[in-house]
Design an enzyme around this catalytic site. Structure first.
Site, PDB file in Angstrom:
ATOM      1  N   ARG A 310       0.829  -1.206   0.000  1.00 31.79           N
ATOM      2  CA  ARG A 310       0.000   0.000   0.000  1.00 31.79           C
ATOM      3  C   ARG A 310       0.867   1.261   0.000  1.00 31.79           C
ATOM      4  NH1 ARG A 310      -5.448   1.730   0.444  1.00 31.79           N
ATOM      5  NH2 ARG A 310      -6.076  -0.426   0.139  1.00 31.79           N
ATOM      6  N   GLU A 720      -9.752   5.725   6.880  1.00 29.65           N
ATOM      7  CA  GLU A 720      -8.321   6.018   6.860  1.00 29.65           C
ATOM      8  C   GLU A 720      -7.922   7.306   6.123  1.00 29.65           C
ATOM      9  OE1 GLU A 720      -7.987   1.981   5.246  1.00 29.65           O
ATOM     10  OE2 GLU A 720      -6.176   1.775   6.443  1.00 29.65           O
TER      11      GLU A 720
END
Lengths: 781, 157
Positions: A310, A720
């Protein structure tokens, strides 16, 4: 009235304010229940020469002592199976569990801990990324994302900039520490109440470690007192330890970590050390970027390779990189395994490219926002990520322009400059950064969910999904989605504790995707039930009102069911449920959802791993005390694209909460270790999370009006992405330092603690006085 | 050593035979089954265990039961009146003054004690007082708004 889009209260609101909400350690003690704890390694790296349990075994109140020999398997891991639940011959971090103690009382636990002796020969530990690189201590393979030709782009570059971005770790600091209660049942069955984001993984790992078929183990999660990623993988350890005791001794067994223990033995956000080299033209437009990510994975793999993935897929963030070489490697160090933490590598990737853009502005003596805007992904062109995914429905240019206007950016930049010219005591800085956060798990198979919806004879509904509630409001959102599917009041919908008995093989509630995936699955179950109910209703309306049967014309709205061709003839929802029951038509269903259109080749580093992107921009302004380094945030402005929120109030809470948590990571939260690898900042006395005084006096949060037809009810994931916008606070500190750095790039590590800021300012002061800057001690990371 | 300890708890008399050096937190939770008061850090820093003793907010994890002998203790379970939530609890619901809920009891008790002493505190007085309680979910803004609303609506009952 539809429920989606309304600010209904959190479904645990009354329980939270009255103290009735039950967390693991609040559950009433069970007959014969044992207290469980463990002895862990006091050294970061060592060889176990011997364990003496004899004295402890003889103590009163000790029900059992267990080591790895008592486990059927000891090795596990979500991605790479390299982790020993209980240390065998080698200990790899301080906190590595060695001996499990089951006792009748806390006093007996304390006595046993004192009586157990473990002889460990210390081996040389590795505590820095540099050292791990030197020794070739890595976890998994180096990952690469590549586009174009950086070599020739560098060869023909007008300007080249090189540097290293360094960030520290972060403790999750959920207020409810790790906890589990394991209850033995008949025929080797186990029910484990776990404060976990991932009940299915806890179930799988317990079955594996104890040598049981998975169907012998039920894991139940009512709620967590905060998770933030810290209970995605690492709730498994306490649950497995309690399960071992319950399985061996056939008595209920409960474990609840103390705060200090929790901070010492669990991992946190990954520290990274990223080397970058970028080429750009005189307007600041990037022509090539090479970034080499190195993360501190700790002793075992945990989710580190996925976190790194990520980071790599977020190394572009909001910016088009025509030529890119992005590589990443996880280093194996002798710290607790680092794990998921809200953002999951995204923040470290994004902070690196945002640093690059800020530094280009310093080199070119241009406004950093202007540089960002020039490199921003376009709408129809310059809109492909380095891994090949097209950035569709891109709102970033608009978000940049809007935040600059709403946040009076240009006026305030001028004010900061004049303030800094005038003040001898304080220094200000301002920065605008962006987020483009990919929504979907990078690992394709995780993007699935199932749900169980049961409608009862009074028209009330129970919903069970794999989503776990940790305060983020996923249950409330699903409640709203289900209420609208049946056209009933949200009060009529009850979200049940998450249980592997109701929902099998579920993914962690993580990657901001809880409501997307589980909401989708719940809606699917509801639609199946509704279709059957509509058939019964159509028959009924023909019988009583002569309306030609057509299930497609049946509407569920405001608690009633009717045919759209005859509004007057209505059946209350509960009455239709009863009718279905009498007609022997099922009003219970399993739903399933899997995200479509994902395509990601991790080995090649290309494809479309994300369904969509949640985007945003933020401006932060800080003020620093030149004598102490103490920093205050004066103002924050945030603007996001979160689609159409299912519950705007909950989403607003997620946005501000995530930002504050990100701000903590980048400012005051410092994981400080001694030379032996002992965590020194292992309690709130030494580890500073943001509190109410850290709120800026001005904190504006807003979102644009935008649809997201790709996702449930046109919403977007929000857990997030806003955390990443806190990079603007850290960047504002860097901007402030640029007023002292005399045109050079100001160096700043994360977190920008008062100490870090003071040291940087001191370096410039020494440099300005002509002193040798090397006299100033380098900061300890 | 076991001793007889007496105090008032949420308006009712309590008599216990226990080691009076034990902390109020664990006596409340383990002996009196009042689990609304939470164990957070065990060091008196996070505030999750806050209760009121004679109207003053204290950290129950740092308070022995001996120290509350003869005193009046109010816990989160004692804020409701006649089956109705206290205006402060209601305000926390209206403003979503929590996410995970783990800090909420302590937040409410600290705010309640503040409003006992100062029914209409200034914003800075609220911030000064509430700074003692940690919230990891970052609900601070809403907690502040909830306390301000309860204060405007009449302060402590």
């Amino acid at each position: 009235m539809p429920s989606v889009g309304k600010n209904i209260p959190h479904d645990s609101a009354v329980g939270h304010v009255s103290g009735e909400s039950v967390y693991i350690d609040d559950m009433a003690p069970l007959r014969g229940e044992l207290i469980v704890d463990f002895v862990w390694s006091p050294v970061a790296h060592g060889r176990i020469r011997g364990i003496d349990l004899e004295a402890a075994r003889a103590l009163p109140g000790i029900a059992g002592l267990f080591t790895y020999r008592d486990l059927h398997h000891n090795l596990f891991g979500a991605i790479i199976q390299d982790e020993f639940l209980l240390a065998e011959d080698v200990v790899s971090f301080i906190g590595h569990p060695i001996v499990v103690i089951a006792a009748e009382s806390r006093a007996a636990i304390r006595a046993a801990k004192a009586a157990i002796t473990i002889d460990i020969e210390e081996l040389e530990p590795v505590f820095t990324i540099d050292e791990a690189k030197k020794r070739g201590l890595f976890i998994g393979k180096t990952m690469t994302i590549q586009r174009g030709d950086v070599t020739s782009a560098f060869a023909s570059a007008k300007n080249i900039l090189e540097g290293t971005f360094v960030n520290g770790g972060q403790d999750h600091f959920y207020l409810e520490s790790q906890a589990a209660l394991a209850v033995p049942g008949e025929f080797d069955q186990l029910t484990v109440h776990s404060s976990t984001q991932n009940p299915s993984e806890v179930q799988d790992v317990i079955a594996h470690l104890l040598g049981l078929p998975i169907n012998k183990v039920v894991v139940v999660t009512k709620r967590m007192g905060g998770g933030f990623g810290g209970k995605e993988c690492q709730a498994t350890h306490p649950a497995a330890i309690a399960a071992l005791v319950a399985h061996k001794l056939k008595r209920p067994a409960r474990i609840a970590y103390g705060k200090d223990d929790d901070m010492c033995v669990t991992g946190g956000r990954h520290p990274f050390q990223n080397d970058y080299k970028v080429a750009f033209d005189d307007d600041g437009v990037i022509t090539a970027a090479q970034i080499d990510f190195y993360s501190d994975g700790g002793a075992f793999a945990d989710l580190s390779t996925s976190v790194l993935g990520r980071a790599l897929t977020h190394a572009d963030n909001a910016y088009y990189l025509p030529n890119a070489l992005i590589r990443g490697t996880v280093c194996r160090l002798n710290y607790p395994p680092n794990t998921a933490f809200r953002g999951f590598g995204g923040p470290q990737g994004i902070a690196t490219i945002e640093t690059i853009l800020e530094e280009i502005a310093v080199v070119l003596k241009k406004d950093p926002l202007e540089i960002r805007r020039r490199n921003c992904y376009g709408i129809d062109e310059r809109n492909t990520t380095p891994y090949g995914q097209v950035v569709r429905n891109n709102h970033l240019p608009h978000l940049f322009d809007q935040i600059a206007e709403r946040g009076d950016y240009h006026e305030r930049v001028a004010q900061v400059a004049s303030f800094n010219a005038a003040s001898r005591t304080h220094l200000r800085g301002i920065a605008c950064t962006a987020v483009k956060f990919g929504i979907s798990f990078n690992t394709k198979f995780l993007n699935q969910a199932n749900a169980l919806v049961n409608v009862y004879l009074d028209g009330s509904v129970q919903v069970s999904t794999g989503a776990t509630e940790m305060g983020q409001g996923v249950n409330t959102k699903i409640r709203q989605i289900v209420a609208d599917e049946f056209g009933i009041d949200a009060e009529r919908v009850q979200l049940m504790a998450t249980s592997t008995e109701k929902n099998n093989n579920t993914s962690a509630t993580a990657a901001s995707s809880g409501a997307d995936l589980n909401g989708g699955a719940a809606a699917d179950a509801c639609r199946k039930i509704r279709t059957r109910m509509a058939g019964v209703a159509a028959e009924y309306f023909e019988r009583v009102a002569g309306i030609e049967q057509s299930a497609d014309e049946i509407i569920f709205e405001n608690g009633d069911v009717f045919d759209r061709r005859n509004f007057a003839q209505r059946v209350p929802f509960p009455a239709l449920v009863k009718m279905c029951h009498l007609e022997r038509v099922s009003v219970g269903e399993r739903g399933f959802y899997s995200t479509q259109g994902l395509d990601w080749d991790a080995d090649k580093g290309c494809g479309a791993p994300f369904l969509y992107f949640t985007q945003g921009t933020a401006i932060s302004e800080v003020e620093i005390d030149r004598f102490t380094g103490m920093m205050d945030v004066r103002r924050i402005d945030m603007l996001m694209d979160i689609g159409k929120p299912i519950n705007p109030g909950i989403d607003r809470g997620q946005i501000t909460g995530a930002f504050i948590q990100g701000m903590g990571w980048l400012t005051n939260e410092e994981m400080r270790y001694d030379a032996k690898g002992n965590l020194l900042s292992h309690s709130p006395t030494t580890y500073k999370i943001p509190n109410i005084q850290d709120l800026p006096p001005v904190f504006n949060v807003d979102w644009i009006d935008a649809e997201n037809p790709l996702n449930i009810r046109s919403s977007k994931a929000v857990g997030e992405p806003p955390l990443v916008l806190a990079i603007s606070v850290w960047m504002a500190v860097k901007n402030a330092l640029s007023y002292l750095s005399g045109g050079t790039i100001p160096k700043l590590y994360a977190p920008a603690t008062g100490e870090e800021i003071l040291m940087r300012m001191t370096e410039y002061r020494h440099a300005a006085r002509g002193a040798d800057a090397r006299e100033v001690a380098a900061p300890q990371m | 050593m076991k001793k007889s300890v007496r105090f008032r708890l949420n308006g009712h008399p309590v008599a216990l035979d226990t080691d009076d050096r034990r902390t109020l937190l664990w006596v409340l939770r383990d002996d009196l089954n009042l689990t609304g008061t939470k164990y957070g850090c065990g060091e008196g820093v996070c505030g999750a265990c806050t209760v009121a003793v004679d109207g003053t907010a204290v950290r129950s994890c740092q308070t022995t039961v001996a120290a509350v002998e003869g005193k009046s203790v109010v816990t989160i379970e004692g804020l409701e009146h006649d089956g109705k939530l206290h205006p402060l609890q209601q305000a926390f619901i209206e403003h979503n003054g929590f996410q995970c809920g783990y800090c909420t009891s302590g937040m409410l008790m600290n705010a309640w004690a503040l409003l006992q002493k100062q029914p209409h505190p200034s914003r800075s007085a609220i911030v000064d007082e509430m700074n003692a309680n940690l919230c990891r979910c970052g609900a601070h803004q809403r907690i502040l708004a909830a306390i301000e609303q309860a204060s405007k609506a009449g302060g402590a009952r």
